[in-house]
Each structure stands twice: as structure tokens, then as C-alpha cells.
Design an enzyme around this catalytic site. Structure first.
Site, PDB file in Angstrom:
ATOM      1  N   ASP A  99       0.861  -1.171   0.000  1.00  0.00           N
ATOM      2  CA  ASP A  99       0.000   0.000   0.000  1.00  0.00           C
ATOM      3  C   ASP A  99       0.904   1.230   0.000  1.00  0.00           C
ATOM      4  O   ASP A  99       1.787   1.358   0.857  1.00  0.00           O
ATOM      5  CB  ASP A  99      -0.857  -0.024   1.277  1.00  0.00           C
ATOM      6  CG  ASP A  99      -2.234   0.528   1.057  1.00  0.00           C
ATOM      7  OD1 ASP A  99      -2.334   1.655   0.566  1.00  0.00           O
ATOM      8  OD2 ASP A  99      -3.209  -0.152   1.420  1.00  0.00           O
ATOM      9  N   ASP A 201      -3.021   4.811  -2.126  1.00  0.00           N
ATOM     10  CA  ASP A 201      -4.013   5.338  -1.188  1.00  0.00           C
ATOM     11  C   ASP A 201      -4.394   6.787  -1.501  1.00  0.00           C
ATOM     12  O   ASP A 201      -3.504   7.612  -1.784  1.00  0.00           O
ATOM     13  CB  ASP A 201      -3.396   5.272   0.226  1.00  0.00           C
ATOM     14  CG  ASP A 201      -4.376   5.677   1.305  1.00  0.00           C
ATOM     15  OD1 ASP A 201      -5.380   4.979   1.472  1.00  0.00           O
ATOM     16  OD2 ASP A 201      -4.140   6.709   1.972  1.00  0.00           O
ATOM     17  N   GLU A 257      -6.867   4.092  -5.378  1.00  0.00           N
ATOM     18  CA  GLU A 257      -8.138   4.430  -4.745  1.00  0.00           C
ATOM     19  C   GLU A 257      -8.522   5.793  -5.308  1.00  0.00           C
ATOM     20  O   GLU A 257      -7.913   6.805  -4.977  1.00  0.00           O
ATOM     21  CB  GLU A 257      -7.930   4.508  -3.237  1.00  0.00           C
ATOM     22  CG  GLU A 257      -9.203   4.683  -2.479  1.00  0.00           C
ATOM     23  CD  GLU A 257      -8.955   5.041  -1.024  1.00  0.00           C
ATOM     24  OE1 GLU A 257      -9.775   4.655  -0.200  1.00  0.00           O
ATOM     25  OE2 GLU A 257      -7.959   5.733  -0.710  1.00  0.00           O
ATOM     26  N   HIS A 330     -10.973  -3.153   3.720  1.00  0.00           N
ATOM     27  CA  HIS A 330     -10.799  -2.810   5.140  1.00  0.00           C
ATOM     28  C   HIS A 330     -11.526  -1.519   5.519  1.00  0.00           C
ATOM     29  O   HIS A 330     -11.521  -1.143   6.686  1.00  0.00           O
ATOM     30  CB  HIS A 330      -9.306  -2.680   5.439  1.00  0.00           C
ATOM     31  CG  HIS A 330      -8.690  -1.542   4.688  1.00  0.00           C
ATOM     32  ND1 HIS A 330      -8.425  -1.595   3.331  1.00  0.00           N
ATOM     33  CD2 HIS A 330      -8.326  -0.303   5.085  1.00  0.00           C
ATOM     34  CE1 HIS A 330      -7.925  -0.449   2.939  1.00  0.00           C
ATOM     35  NE2 HIS A 330      -7.854   0.365   3.975  1.00  0.00           N
ATOM     36  N   ASP A 331     -12.112  -0.819   4.543  1.00  0.00           N
ATOM     37  CA  ASP A 331     -12.845   0.421   4.832  1.00  0.00           C
ATOM     38  C   ASP A 331     -14.355   0.228   4.767  1.00  0.00           C
ATOM     39  O   ASP A 331     -15.109   1.199   4.918  1.00  0.00           O
ATOM     40  CB  ASP A 331     -12.475   1.509   3.814  1.00  0.00           C
ATOM     41  CG  ASP A 331     -11.066   2.023   4.015  1.00  0.00           C
ATOM     42  OD1 ASP A 331     -10.556   1.957   5.145  1.00  0.00           O
ATOM     43  OD2 ASP A 331     -10.470   2.485   3.027  1.00  0.00           O
TER      44      ASP A 331
HETATM   45  C1  NOJ Z   1      -7.956   5.154   2.579  1.00  0.00           C
HETATM   46  C2  NOJ Z   1      -7.585   3.943   3.376  1.00  0.00           C
HETATM   47  O1  NOJ Z   1      -8.101   2.805   2.734  1.00  0.00           O
HETATM   48  C3  NOJ Z   1      -8.150   4.158   4.751  1.00  0.00           C
HETATM   49  O2  NOJ Z   1      -8.104   2.989   5.542  1.00  0.00           O
HETATM   50  C4  NOJ Z   1      -7.395   5.292   5.388  1.00  0.00           C
HETATM   51  O3  NOJ Z   1      -7.982   5.596   6.646  1.00  0.00           O
HETATM   52  C5  NOJ Z   1      -7.443   6.562   4.516  1.00  0.00           C
HETATM   53  N1  NOJ Z   1      -7.239   6.283   3.128  1.00  0.00           N
HETATM   54  C6  NOJ Z   1      -6.367   7.500   4.934  1.00  0.00           C
HETATM   55  O4  NOJ Z   1      -5.123   7.021   4.529  1.00  0.00           O
END
Ligand code: NOJ
Length: 551
Positions: A99, A201, A257, A330-331
Site C-alpha cells: 500500500d 491510497d 483508490e 478494510h474500509d
Molecule cells: C484510505 C484507506 O483505505 C483508509 O483505511 C485510510 O484511513 C485513509 N485512506 C487514509 O489514509
């Protein structure tokens, strides 16, 4: 068709290392834990493992707050462990994907400590600093992704610094060329170890808009940075530079992302003409969120909301670029709990999602626990939660006039901790995850929902995923074939075909928890390759049944 790259033909598994397997008894997962389970991952047909950040970090946002890009956090292990993981994975034809967090660092990163020490420091310009308004208040009225202002006061510089996310995640200043060069050097350092790629990210935020107040969107007089601050013109110059300085010459993929990139902008972002290989979109996942700002309410969604979003992505990437398919990460809360909070047969619902995940056109991204049919947790107090954004969700719900009980219900539905509970390996204490105290409670279904139990049950979600992975090997049309939606607008059945010359597959997934008839001509001349329920009756789909036909 053009020859596909290795990462277009494989399955990517997202591991959340902190919750994968603890080999030290400390209650948090380790890289050695992942090494121990490589054969398990190979049994799922996985060709790449994406690790959420394992760099040195205070872990206030579980690694998305990096204090040292050049080393592994001791909680996860050492650089030797990382090298061993890459090598052991390679022996099984699995590549490791890291990541890459380049929008921000931790406030404990020495770069930030130096930058914040004084305006004259060598790294003064590596972060984003602004003077206060005349009345001493923040430079703009922008609200960060995790709530509160995007600005935090720094006494030593007598200025505010900018953060898209939490105040402990200061944003890097991409206008500073010296800083960019250092990021590129760091990324190449990892690629030189033989990585299979990067998940990038929050990249849409790296270019900032002029620092001016915006029209507030709620009574707190603030304006939402997720709407204001993404994909600002000029961002592609940075990203093209990144692509050429970092990725060119490596056999490694990028998946970014990138919320908010419009279909007509895709050629600049993905594929032969774009900066990345794949983009994670949010549209299909937003379907399950409450609308018009009322995200905390369970969403009333209809199947065409979801299928039209998926078809839009499939169409947009049909000629250029490649689609990373996902329903969990994970989000996100667990997909079945999010989309079907009232489902009774959750095993069937998990299998149905698995079928769609593994048969759409693109690379499936399977998230840890999804292969076991994990569901959300529902802890009794907000204090049981760890995730920084869950506290924000709770506060927002209270501000919206909800009671504490109702606010907790929102957290139950949406918390990212739903996806972060430890892996359940067997029915022993702590599900075989740790001999210590797990950092986050184990889901209380672990005695029946675990790898060991599901491996011996041919009808389990895990065995279903293994069958799907095998089918992808046996049926190239699932990888190479074109996509066509067959029943657009249908409120119960998601139907699509995959076609490549004379090869054809048809997929029907019943998103209703009741019997739904279908027109058998959809699969005329084809034979059933796999069915979630094992005993498919032509003309009718059982509750949450999904079927794959082939010729
Ligand atoms: C996206 C990540 O997937 C998330 O877990 C994170 O809190 C935020 N970006 C900040 O890096």
C-alpha cells in the site's frame, strides 16, 4: 484480444496484516503469520496479496499514518521477514503488493517533525502550511474526511497545517519537487525488492485547490473535502511524473483508490493512455449508504442501483483499462450485512456475492474473511471500537439528533472495524489468531465460522470460493470474455454473459431472498457449470441462488 498481463488473469487477496495471524502472542498479526498461511492463500487461487500498510507507524489509523517509509513496523516484524515473505510467496507464484500512502504521513514522521520545527527548516515546504485568517481562525472552512477542520494549529510555526484526514495525518506538499523525488525514490526502493505492485491510497487528494472558503453544506458551516478536494486540475501532471519516474520498467501493477473520476476522464487515468492500471471506484458501494447526507440510515436500495453502477464500470473499462472488482475491503462493513441487513440465509448471500465477484470482467479483489462469509459485529458500546472514523460516525449521528442507542446502531452498520476483526482459523481460543489478547475482539461466530471447519464442509462459503477459483482456471471466458448485462433494470436477478468468440458463460444471481422465476432461454444450449445451491431447477432461482452456465 491483446495478451493479458498476469495481474489481469489472477485473483488478488487483500490481507489486513494486523488481523491475519499473530505468531508472537502480542495480539496483533505478523508478517510471519502471513508466511505461514501462504499455502492457504494459494488454495484460493490467489496470485497476489495486497498488504495494507506495514511500514513503521504509530498506528493511529492502522498504518495509514507512516512514520518511516523505509522500514517495517516492529509489530509486524522486520525487513528480513518482508524479504522472506516476498521470496516464499514467489515460490507459490504469488506476488506481494504494498500500500503506497503518498498523500500524507504521520505527524510523527521525522519529515513532519522537521517541517513543523520552523519556517526556515530544510523541509519547511514538504507539508502544507498557511497563516491563520485575520481573526486567528483556520485558513478555510473545509471539513476533513474524518470530521472536524482540515487545519490544525502548530505553535512552533505559528501557522496551520493541512490534513485531508485526521489531524495526525498531515498532507505532503506535492508542489515541492524535492519531496516528490523522495517519494519516488522510496517507491522504487520497494519495487526493487520484487513487488507485484502498489495499491495507491487516497491519491485523488494530492493536488490542492486554492485555499479559499467554500459554500458550507451543513449547519456546522463547513464544506466537505471529499467533494471539494479531489481530482483538482493539474493532478495528472504529478501522476504522469510518478508513472514515468517510478513504475516504468517494472513488471508491477498499480491500483489506485480514486473516487470521483468521471467515466469520460478514464482515458487519462487508466489503461494504455492513463497513469494507472486499475482504479477502485466507490459508486456500486455507495448504493448501500443512506442518501442525501443521511448516511447513518439503512439505505433503501434497489437492485438496478447496484447493477447499473456495475455495468457502467464494466462498459467504461471494456476498451481501455481494467476493472478491479470488489465488494469488501478494510474500509467497508461486511457486504452481506451492508446490503442485506435482514438476510436469514447469510451463507447463501455470501456465496451469491462471491459468484458475482469472481465472474465479472476484471481482477477480483477478495478481502480477508470474505471467503468465509464474515458478517458485521455489533458491540455494546462505542468504547469497544478502535477505528478513528467510527468515532466520527458516532458523533455525526449524535449531532444529527440521534440517541446514543441509534448512533451505536449506525456504527454497527457502517464501522470499518466490522472488516477488521481477526481471522478465524479454527475453533480454539481466540480462533487460532493469537495466544495473547486480540487487539480487536474476535467475532462471536468463530466456532462455526472458521477456516478449519469450512474446509471440511463441501457446502461452505470457503469451498464455494475454491470452486469459483478453479472454474476461473478452467473457463478462460471468465477472464477474457466481453461482458453484457442481460436483464437491465430487473429488480431481483442480476444477469450477465461473458463471451469470447464461440465461448460463452451466463451468470444469473438472485439478489432476493425468495424464489424468483426466470426465462430459460437466457441459458439456452448451455450447461450448468456451478450453482450455489448445488441442485439447480431450471426456470427458478432459489433464495440468493447464483448459477454459472457454460457452453
Ligand atoms: C484510505 C484507506 O483505505 C483508509 O483505511 C485510510 O484511513 C485513509 N485512506 C487514509 O489514509
Amino acid at each position: 484480444m491483446e495478451q493479458l498481463a498476469w495481474w489481469q488473469k489472477t485473483i488478488v487477496y487483500e490481507a489486513y496484516p494486523k488481523s491475519f495471524l499473530d505468531t508472537e502472542g502480542a495480539g496483533t498479526g505478523t508478517l510471519q503469520g502471513i508466511i505461514q498461511k501462504l499455502d492457504y492463500l494459494a488454495s484460493l487461487g490467489v496470485g497476489a496479496i495486497w498488504l495494507t500498510p506495514v511500514y513503521c507507524s504509530p498506528m493511529k489509523d492502522n498504518g495509514y499514518d507512516i512514520a518511516n517509509y523505509y522500514d517495517i513496523d516492529p509489530r509486524f516484524g522486520t525487513m528480513d521477514d518482508m524479504d522472506q515473505l516476498i521470496a516464499e510467496a514467489e515460490k507459490r507464484n504469488i506476488r506481494i503488493v504494498m500500500d503506497l500512502v503518498m498523500n500524507h504521513t504521520s505527524d510523527e514522521n521525522p519529515w513532519f517533525i522537521e517541517s513543523s520545527s520552523s519556517k526556515e527548516s530544510e523541509k519547511s515546504n514538504w507539508y502544507i502550511w498557511q497563516d491563520a485568517k485575520e481573526d486567528g481562525s483556520e485558513p478555510t472552512n473545509w471539513r476533513g474526511v474524518f470530521g472536524g477542520s482540515t487545519w490544525t494549529w502548530c505553535e512552533s510555526r505559528r501557522q496551520y497545517y493541512y490534513h485531508t484526514f485526521a489531524e495526525f495525518q498531515p498532507d505532503l506538499n506535492w508542489e515541492c519537487e524535492e519531496m516528490r523525488r523522495e517519494l519516488y525514490r522510496m517507491a522504487r526502493f520497494w519495487l526493487d525488492k520484487g513487488l507485484g505492485g502498489f495499491r495507491i491510497d487516497a491519491v485523488v487528494y494530492i493536488k490542492k485547490r486554492p485555499f479559499e472558503d467554500a459554500v458550507p453544506d451543513t449547519p456546522d458551516s463547513m464544506a466537505d473535502i471529499t467533494l471539494l478536494g479531489s481530482n483538482i486540475p493539474g493532478i495528472l501532471d504529478f501522476l504522469n511524473e510518478f508513472k514515468h519516474e517510478v513504475m516504468d520498467g517494472y513488471d508491477a501493477f498499480t491500483v489506485a483508490e480514486a473516487n470521483g473520476v468521471k467515466p469520460e476522464e478514464l482515458p487519462d487515468w487508466v489503461g494504455d493512455t492513463g497513469v494507472f492500471d486499475m482504479l477502485f471506484e466507490f459508486n456500486h458501494m455507495d448504493v448501500a449508504m443512506g442518501k442525501n447526507g443521511a448516511w447513518y440510515k439503512p439505505a433503501r436500495w434497489k437492485l438496478p442501483d447496484l447493477t447499473s453502477a456495475l455495468t457502467a464500470s464494466q462498459t467504461a473499462t471494456a476498451q481501455n483499462g481494467w476493472y478491479p472488482i470488489y465488494f469488501e475491503n478494510h474500509d467497508q462493513a461486511r457486504a452481506v450485512s451492508q446490503f442485506f441487513p435482514r438476510a436469514v440465509n447469510t451463507t447463501a448471500a455470501s456465496k451469491m456475492f462471491g459468484c458475482v465477484l469472481m465472474t465479472l470482467r476484471g481482477t477480483p479483489f477478495l478481502y480477508q474473511g470474505e471467503e468465509l462469509g464474515y458478517l458485521n459485529v455489533a458491540w455494546s458500546s462505542i468504547d469497544c471500537y478502535d477505528d478513528v472514523s467510527s468515532y466520527n460516525q458516532y458523533d455525526l449521528a449524535l449531532q444529527a439528533g440521534k440517541t446514543e442507542e441509534q448512533a451505536l446502531a449506525c456504527v454497527h452498520l457502517h464501522s470499518r472495524d466490522n472488516a477488521r476483526t481477526p481471522m478465524q482459523w479454527d475453533a480454539s481460543e481466540n480462533a487460532g489468531f493469537t495466544t495473547g489478547t486480540p487487539w480487536l475482539p474476535i467475532h462471536d461466530d468463530y466456532q462455526t465460522c472458521n477456516v478449519e471447519v469450512q474446509s471440511t464442509n463441501p457446502n461452505s462459503v470457503l469451498e464455494w470460493y475454491r470452486s469459483l477459483a478453479q472454474l476461473r482456471e478452467d473457463l478462460p471466458v471468465l477472464i477474457e470474455g466481453d461482458y453484457e448485462e442481460l436483464l437491465p433494470g430487473d429488480e431481483h436477478i442480476y444477469a450477465f454473459s461473458r463471451t469470447n468468440g464461440s465461448e460463452k458463460a451466463v451468470i444469473l444471481a438472485n439478489f432476493a431472498e425468495r424464489f424468483v422465476p426466470y426465462d430459460t432461454t437466457l441459458a439456452e444450449g448451455l450447461t450448468v457449470a456451478l450453482s450455489t445451491h448445488g441442485n439447480h431447477t431450471p426456470g427458478s432461482l432459489q433464495p440468493f441462488e447464483a448459477v454459472i452456465w457454460r457452453n
